[in-house]
Motif scaffolding. Structure first.
Motif, PDB file in Angstrom:
ATOM      1  N   GLU A  24       0.836  -1.197   0.000  1.00 57.66           N
ATOM      2  CA  GLU A  24       0.000   0.000   0.000  1.00 57.66           C
ATOM      3  C   GLU A  24       0.871   1.248   0.000  1.00 57.66           C
ATOM      4  OE1 GLU A  24      -2.996   0.052   3.023  1.00 57.66           O
ATOM      5  OE2 GLU A  24      -4.157  -1.522   2.040  1.00 57.66           O
ATOM      6  N   GLU A  25       1.940   1.214   0.766  1.00 61.49           N
ATOM      7  CA  GLU A  25       2.883   2.343   0.810  1.00 61.49           C
ATOM      8  C   GLU A  25       3.505   2.580  -0.565  1.00 61.49           C
ATOM      9  OE1 GLU A  25       7.307   2.686   2.617  1.00 61.49           O
ATOM     10  OE2 GLU A  25       5.773   2.068   4.048  1.00 61.49           O
ATOM     11  N   ILE A  26       3.912   1.507  -1.241  1.00 61.93           N
ATOM     12  CA  ILE A  26       4.495   1.626  -2.584  1.00 61.93           C
ATOM     13  C   ILE A  26       3.457   2.198  -3.555  1.00 61.93           C
ATOM     14  CG2 ILE A  26       5.410   0.345  -4.562  1.00 61.93           C
ATOM     15  CD1 ILE A  26       6.573  -1.677  -2.516  1.00 61.93           C
ATOM     16  N   SER A  27       2.218   1.729  -3.451  1.00 60.07           N
ATOM     17  CA  SER A  27       1.164   2.195  -4.362  1.00 60.07           C
ATOM     18  C   SER A  27       0.924   3.691  -4.210  1.00 60.07           C
ATOM     19  CB  SER A  27      -0.140   1.436  -4.097  1.00 60.07           C
ATOM     20  OG  SER A  27       0.022   0.061  -4.340  1.00 60.07           O
ATOM     21  N   LEU A  28       0.870   4.169  -2.969  1.00 62.85           N
ATOM     22  CA  LEU A  28       0.652   5.596  -2.735  1.00 62.85           C
ATOM     23  C   LEU A  28       1.844   6.422  -3.226  1.00 62.85           C
ATOM     24  CD1 LEU A  28      -0.996   5.463   0.804  1.00 62.85           C
ATOM     25  CD2 LEU A  28      -2.123   5.920  -1.399  1.00 62.85           C
ATOM     26  N   ALA A  29       3.058   5.925  -2.995  1.00 65.13           N
ATOM     27  CA  ALA A  29       4.253   6.633  -3.469  1.00 65.13           C
ATOM     28  C   ALA A  29       4.288   6.650  -4.997  1.00 65.13           C
ATOM     29  CB  ALA A  29       5.511   5.976  -2.905  1.00 65.13           C
ATOM     30  N   PHE A  30       3.919   5.543  -5.615  1.00 67.63           N
ATOM     31  CA  PHE A  30       3.879   5.460  -7.075  1.00 67.63           C
ATOM     32  C   PHE A  30       2.905   6.492  -7.640  1.00 67.63           C
ATOM     33  CE2 PHE A  30       1.777   3.649 -10.856  1.00 67.63           C
ATOM     34  CZ  PHE A  30       2.873   3.573 -11.713  1.00 67.63           C
ATOM     35  N   MET A  31       1.716   6.570  -7.067  1.00 64.27           N
ATOM     36  CA  MET A  31       0.727   7.523  -7.561  1.00 64.27           C
ATOM     37  C   MET A  31       1.181   8.970  -7.338  1.00 64.27           C
ATOM     38  SD  MET A  31      -1.533   5.956  -9.198  1.00 64.27           S
ATOM     39  CE  MET A  31      -2.599   7.366  -9.471  1.00 64.27           C
ATOM     40  N   GLU A  32       1.876   9.223  -6.244  1.00 65.73           N
ATOM     41  CA  GLU A  32       2.410  10.571  -6.024  1.00 65.73           C
ATOM     42  C   GLU A  32       3.438  10.908  -7.108  1.00 65.73           C
ATOM     43  OE1 GLU A  32       3.794  13.186  -2.286  1.00 65.73           O
ATOM     44  OE2 GLU A  32       4.897  11.295  -2.532  1.00 65.73           O
ATOM     45  N   ASP A  33       4.278   9.946  -7.460  1.00 70.04           N
ATOM     46  CA  ASP A  33       5.262  10.170  -8.520  1.00 70.04           C
ATOM     47  C   ASP A  33       4.579  10.427  -9.866  1.00 70.04           C
ATOM     48  OD1 ASP A  33       7.289   9.833  -6.682  1.00 70.04           O
ATOM     49  OD2 ASP A  33       7.589   7.713  -7.169  1.00 70.04           O
ATOM     50  N   ILE A  34       3.503   9.715 -10.137  1.00 71.46           N
ATOM     51  CA  ILE A  34       2.748   9.934 -11.373  1.00 71.46           C
ATOM     52  C   ILE A  34       2.122  11.328 -11.347  1.00 71.46           C
ATOM     53  CG2 ILE A  34       0.756   9.175 -12.746  1.00 71.46           C
ATOM     54  CD1 ILE A  34       3.298   7.336 -12.856  1.00 71.46           C
ATOM     55  N   LYS A  35       1.589  11.707 -10.207  1.00 69.09           N
ATOM     56  CA  LYS A  35       0.963  13.025 -10.061  1.00 69.09           C
ATOM     57  C   LYS A  35       1.954  14.142 -10.397  1.00 69.09           C
ATOM     58  CE  LYS A  35      -1.542  15.828  -6.697  1.00 69.09           C
ATOM     59  NZ  LYS A  35      -2.267  15.792  -5.412  1.00 69.09           N
ATOM     60  N   PHE A  36       3.206  13.970  -9.983  1.00 73.39           N
ATOM     61  CA  PHE A  36       4.220  14.997 -10.203  1.00 73.39           C
ATOM     62  C   PHE A  36       5.114  14.686 -11.413  1.00 73.39           C
ATOM     63  CE2 PHE A  36       2.901  15.775  -5.876  1.00 73.39           C
ATOM     64  CZ  PHE A  36       2.741  17.155  -5.901  1.00 73.39           C
ATOM     65  N   LYS A  37       4.664  13.740 -12.249  1.00 78.35           N
ATOM     66  CA  LYS A  37       5.343  13.398 -13.506  1.00 78.35           C
ATOM     67  C   LYS A  37       6.807  12.994 -13.318  1.00 78.35           C
ATOM     68  CE  LYS A  37       1.914  14.939 -16.314  1.00 78.35           C
ATOM     69  NZ  LYS A  37       0.710  14.626 -15.618  1.00 78.35           N
ATOM     70  N   ASP A  38       7.112  12.341 -12.212  1.00 83.28           N
ATOM     71  CA  ASP A  38       8.460  11.838 -11.960  1.00 83.28           C
ATOM     72  C   ASP A  38       8.492  10.374 -12.401  1.00 83.28           C
ATOM     73  OD1 ASP A  38      10.971  11.152 -11.089  1.00 83.28           O
ATOM     74  OD2 ASP A  38      10.707  11.922  -9.046  1.00 83.28           O
ATOM     75  N   PHE A  39       8.598  10.160 -13.709  1.00 83.81           N
ATOM     76  CA  PHE A  39       8.490   8.822 -14.277  1.00 83.81           C
ATOM     77  C   PHE A  39       9.696   7.942 -13.958  1.00 83.81           C
ATOM     78  CE2 PHE A  39       5.781  11.296 -17.386  1.00 83.81           C
ATOM     79  CZ  PHE A  39       4.595  10.960 -16.765  1.00 83.81           C
ATOM     80  N   ASN A  40      10.868   8.543 -13.779  1.00 79.34           N
ATOM     81  CA  ASN A  40      12.047   7.756 -13.394  1.00 79.34           C
ATOM     82  C   ASN A  40      11.866   7.169 -12.003  1.00 79.34           C
ATOM     83  OD1 ASN A  40      13.440   8.184 -15.785  1.00 79.34           O
ATOM     84  ND2 ASN A  40      14.349  10.079 -15.038  1.00 79.34           N
ATOM     85  N   LYS A  41      11.346   7.962 -11.076  1.00 79.30           N
ATOM     86  CA  LYS A  41      11.092   7.468  -9.719  1.00 79.30           C
ATOM     87  C   LYS A  41       9.990   6.414  -9.749  1.00 79.30           C
ATOM     88  CE  LYS A  41      11.363   7.903  -5.110  1.00 79.30           C
ATOM     89  NZ  LYS A  41      11.352   6.606  -4.552  1.00 79.30           N
ATOM     90  N   ALA A  42       8.970   6.638 -10.568  1.00 82.12           N
ATOM     91  CA  ALA A  42       7.870   5.667 -10.684  1.00 82.12           C
ATOM     92  C   ALA A  42       8.382   4.327 -11.209  1.00 82.12           C
ATOM     93  CB  ALA A  42       6.774   6.217 -11.586  1.00 82.12           C
ATOM     94  N   ALA A  43       9.382   4.355 -12.076  1.00 83.79           N
ATOM     95  CA  ALA A  43       9.949   3.113 -12.612  1.00 83.79           C
ATOM     96  C   ALA A  43      10.746   2.365 -11.551  1.00 83.79           C
ATOM     97  CB  ALA A  43      10.833   3.407 -13.813  1.00 83.79           C
ATOM     98  N   SER A  44      11.220   3.064 -10.522  1.00 78.47           N
ATOM     99  CA  SER A  44      12.070   2.441  -9.502  1.00 78.47           C
ATOM    100  C   SER A  44      11.333   1.419  -8.634  1.00 78.47           C
ATOM    101  CB  SER A  44      12.705   3.509  -8.615  1.00 78.47           C
ATOM    102  OG  SER A  44      11.741   4.087  -7.752  1.00 78.47           O
ATOM    103  N   TYR A  45      10.014   1.357  -8.709  1.00 76.50           N
ATOM    104  CA  TYR A  45       9.253   0.378  -7.924  1.00 76.50           C
ATOM    105  C   TYR A  45       9.205  -0.987  -8.619  1.00 76.50           C
ATOM    106  CZ  TYR A  45       7.906   4.694  -5.693  1.00 76.50           C
ATOM    107  OH  TYR A  45       7.942   5.916  -5.071  1.00 76.50           O
TER     108      TYR A  45
END
Length: 149
Positions: free
Chosen positions: A42-63
């Motif tokens: 759940e923590e990863i999912s929320l962090a992933f969505m925050e990264d998508i919200k702020f268009k940080d696709f490199n960070k989103a790929a890190s999961y």
């Protein structure tokens, strides 16, 4: 103690527990008491969505798993998930609806709902989607490609 006082206290505890469980923060805390793995995905999912919200696709790929991180094309996958071009996607809010683990404890899924604004169109969409996870050793990795099939 009167029966009505006991009934009132029990009802207040039930309502308080529901409110705590229904909030993102409260849900994470309660899930942590029952399952560290559920709390982690759940923590990863929320962090992933925050990264998508702020268009940080490199960070989103890190999961994703280390092998998949170089190959995963987050903007393309987001377009498949939301049916909106990433540059027109404005993630306004997101919540976790449900999370589960399989019987082996090595696969997990998190059902989410997002509220997104399609820029330049004035449309608001509320897509529901599921993010899938796989546990490798002690680490959990997202399988976004599986989430879109």
């Amino acid at each position: 103690m009167k029966k009505s006082t006991v009934a009132f206290v029990l009802a207040a505890l039930a309502v308080g527990g529901y409110i705590l469980y229904d909030s993102q923060w409260g849900r994470s805390v309660l899930m942590g008491f029952f399952s560290e793995d559920l709390a982690r995905i759940e923590e990863i999912s929320l962090a992933f969505m925050e990264d998508i919200k702020f268009k940080d696709f490199n960070k989103a790929a890190s999961y994703h798993s280390p092998e998949d991180q170089e190959e995963v094309d987050i903007p393309k996958l987001m377009e498949r998930l939301f049916k909106i071009k990433p540059e027109l996607l404005d993630v306004m809010e997101y919540t976790i609806l449900d999370s589960t683990l399989d019987s082996t404890g090595t696969r997990g899924r998190v059902k989410m709902k997002a509220k997104v604004n399609v820029l330049n169109s004035g449309k608001i969409k509320n897509p529901e989607f599921i993010l899938y996870y796989k546990k490798e050793g002690e680490a959990w990795f997202m399988e976004l490609e599986s989430s879109l099939r």
